[in-house]
Enzyme design. Sequence first.
Site, PDB file in Angstrom:
ATOM      1  N   SER A  29      21.548 -55.522 -16.572  1.00  0.00           N
ATOM      2  CA  SER A  29      20.190 -55.823 -16.136  1.00  0.00           C
ATOM      3  C   SER A  29      19.335 -55.985 -17.380  1.00  0.00           C
ATOM      4  O   SER A  29      19.687 -55.512 -18.461  1.00  0.00           O
ATOM      5  CB  SER A  29      19.637 -54.728 -15.216  1.00  0.00           C
ATOM      6  OG  SER A  29      19.725 -53.449 -15.825  1.00  0.00           O
ATOM      7  N   HIS A  71      21.283 -51.554 -19.356  1.00  0.00           N
ATOM      8  CA  HIS A  71      19.979 -52.181 -19.123  1.00  0.00           C
ATOM      9  C   HIS A  71      19.386 -52.532 -20.483  1.00  0.00           C
ATOM     10  O   HIS A  71      19.115 -51.638 -21.296  1.00  0.00           O
ATOM     11  CB  HIS A  71      19.055 -51.221 -18.369  1.00  0.00           C
ATOM     12  CG  HIS A  71      17.706 -51.801 -18.057  1.00  0.00           C
ATOM     13  ND1 HIS A  71      17.495 -52.720 -17.054  1.00  0.00           N
ATOM     14  CD2 HIS A  71      16.483 -51.580 -18.626  1.00  0.00           C
ATOM     15  CE1 HIS A  71      16.217 -53.046 -16.999  1.00  0.00           C
ATOM     16  NE2 HIS A  71      15.578 -52.373 -17.944  1.00  0.00           N
ATOM     17  N   PHE A 100       7.702 -48.299 -32.003  1.00  0.00           N
ATOM     18  CA  PHE A 100       8.049 -47.981 -30.616  1.00  0.00           C
ATOM     19  C   PHE A 100       8.628 -46.570 -30.539  1.00  0.00           C
ATOM     20  O   PHE A 100       8.259 -45.766 -29.675  1.00  0.00           O
ATOM     21  CB  PHE A 100       9.085 -48.970 -30.084  1.00  0.00           C
ATOM     22  CG  PHE A 100       8.543 -50.336 -29.756  1.00  0.00           C
ATOM     23  CD1 PHE A 100       7.185 -50.551 -29.582  1.00  0.00           C
ATOM     24  CD2 PHE A 100       9.401 -51.418 -29.616  1.00  0.00           C
ATOM     25  CE1 PHE A 100       6.690 -51.814 -29.283  1.00  0.00           C
ATOM     26  CE2 PHE A 100       8.928 -52.680 -29.312  1.00  0.00           C
ATOM     27  CZ  PHE A 100       7.565 -52.879 -29.155  1.00  0.00           C
ATOM     28  N   ASP A 139       1.109 -44.600 -19.400  1.00  0.00           N
ATOM     29  CA  ASP A 139       0.315 -43.905 -20.416  1.00  0.00           C
ATOM     30  C   ASP A 139      -1.164 -44.084 -20.137  1.00  0.00           C
ATOM     31  O   ASP A 139      -1.552 -44.781 -19.198  1.00  0.00           O
ATOM     32  CB  ASP A 139       0.653 -44.441 -21.810  1.00  0.00           C
ATOM     33  CG  ASP A 139       2.112 -44.229 -22.157  1.00  0.00           C
ATOM     34  OD1 ASP A 139       2.638 -43.145 -21.843  1.00  0.00           O
ATOM     35  OD2 ASP A 139       2.719 -45.146 -22.740  1.00  0.00           O
ATOM     36  N   GLU A 156      15.181 -56.257 -19.038  1.00  0.00           N
ATOM     37  CA  GLU A 156      13.738 -56.087 -18.891  1.00  0.00           C
ATOM     38  C   GLU A 156      13.010 -57.156 -19.686  1.00  0.00           C
ATOM     39  O   GLU A 156      13.344 -57.456 -20.826  1.00  0.00           O
ATOM     40  CB  GLU A 156      13.297 -54.707 -19.383  1.00  0.00           C
ATOM     41  CG  GLU A 156      11.791 -54.487 -19.228  1.00  0.00           C
ATOM     42  CD  GLU A 156      11.351 -53.106 -19.638  1.00  0.00           C
ATOM     43  OE1 GLU A 156      11.706 -52.153 -18.923  1.00  0.00           O
ATOM     44  OE2 GLU A 156      10.678 -52.985 -20.685  1.00  0.00           O
TER      45      GLU A 156
END
Length: 285
Positions: free
Chosen positions: A5, A256, A207, A99, A7
């Site tokens: 999968s 993913h 990140f 967030d 994103e």
Amino acid sequence: MPALSFETFPPKSLDASFHLWDTVRALTPLGPRFVSVTYGAGGSTQKLTQEAAQTLCKTSGLPVAAHLTCTGQTRDEVLRTAKRYLAAGITDLVALRGDGTDGGHFAPVSGGFANSIELVTALSRSGPFKIRVGAYPDGHPDAASAAQNIDWLKAKIDAGACEAITQFFFEADSFLRFRDACADAGITAPVTPGILPVANWSRTKKFAQTCGTPIAAHIATAFDRAEREDRAELFALTQCAELCDTLLAEGVDALHFYTLNRPDLTLKVCRALGLVPQTSALHVA
């Protein structure tokens, strides 16, 4: 062959819209079980996420998973969005707390969901959704302990989630220890590792700092050296492929990928793993 999968994130311009479509088109031959569309930081791009998810659902022929968060919205607003997704044929959701709207600590708006457990509970009662949630192998920044981190995930699963997708990590042992801890806690839902091919090392370090993902000194040193020697992409490919290969050897059956709308490196990792696209007529714009 593991289930895959991917994103993506929603476009903010016409050019970015074409790039998103090119990303999905490039990855489609790998037969993903779904493609997700995320919200921006602090709950931004909510409307863009909704538009992109619905457009991809209509045009791509792939299952699309739309993100929903608690940030900046009341309960009624979130559930109305979920109903719009359902009407558009989208039944896969990724439910996250999110967030703060200013990039700081999360605080619910008046009438909003206080946390992801409340969000999952409400979504599971509002329609026939397949709800996925976040998981944190290296610990969520707000978790007081490793045990609380696991307990919170179990509560989300018990509230109606069918699968957890982890934050990215750099070492396979981080995920494998977490998977074992989830099993020991009685979590039977799949816990799928989130994989971030490092297309930009400087951005990835930011990140990691934001989400509390540790970077071992030897990994940071290796990436820094690869950048100095002008072989950053080759090293990133090798590092990510080795990480995935170790996970697959340990029985992981789904991956993913966080693509950041840059499919090239993800495609190369999948090819290195022997996950050959279903068609050779693959073009990445």
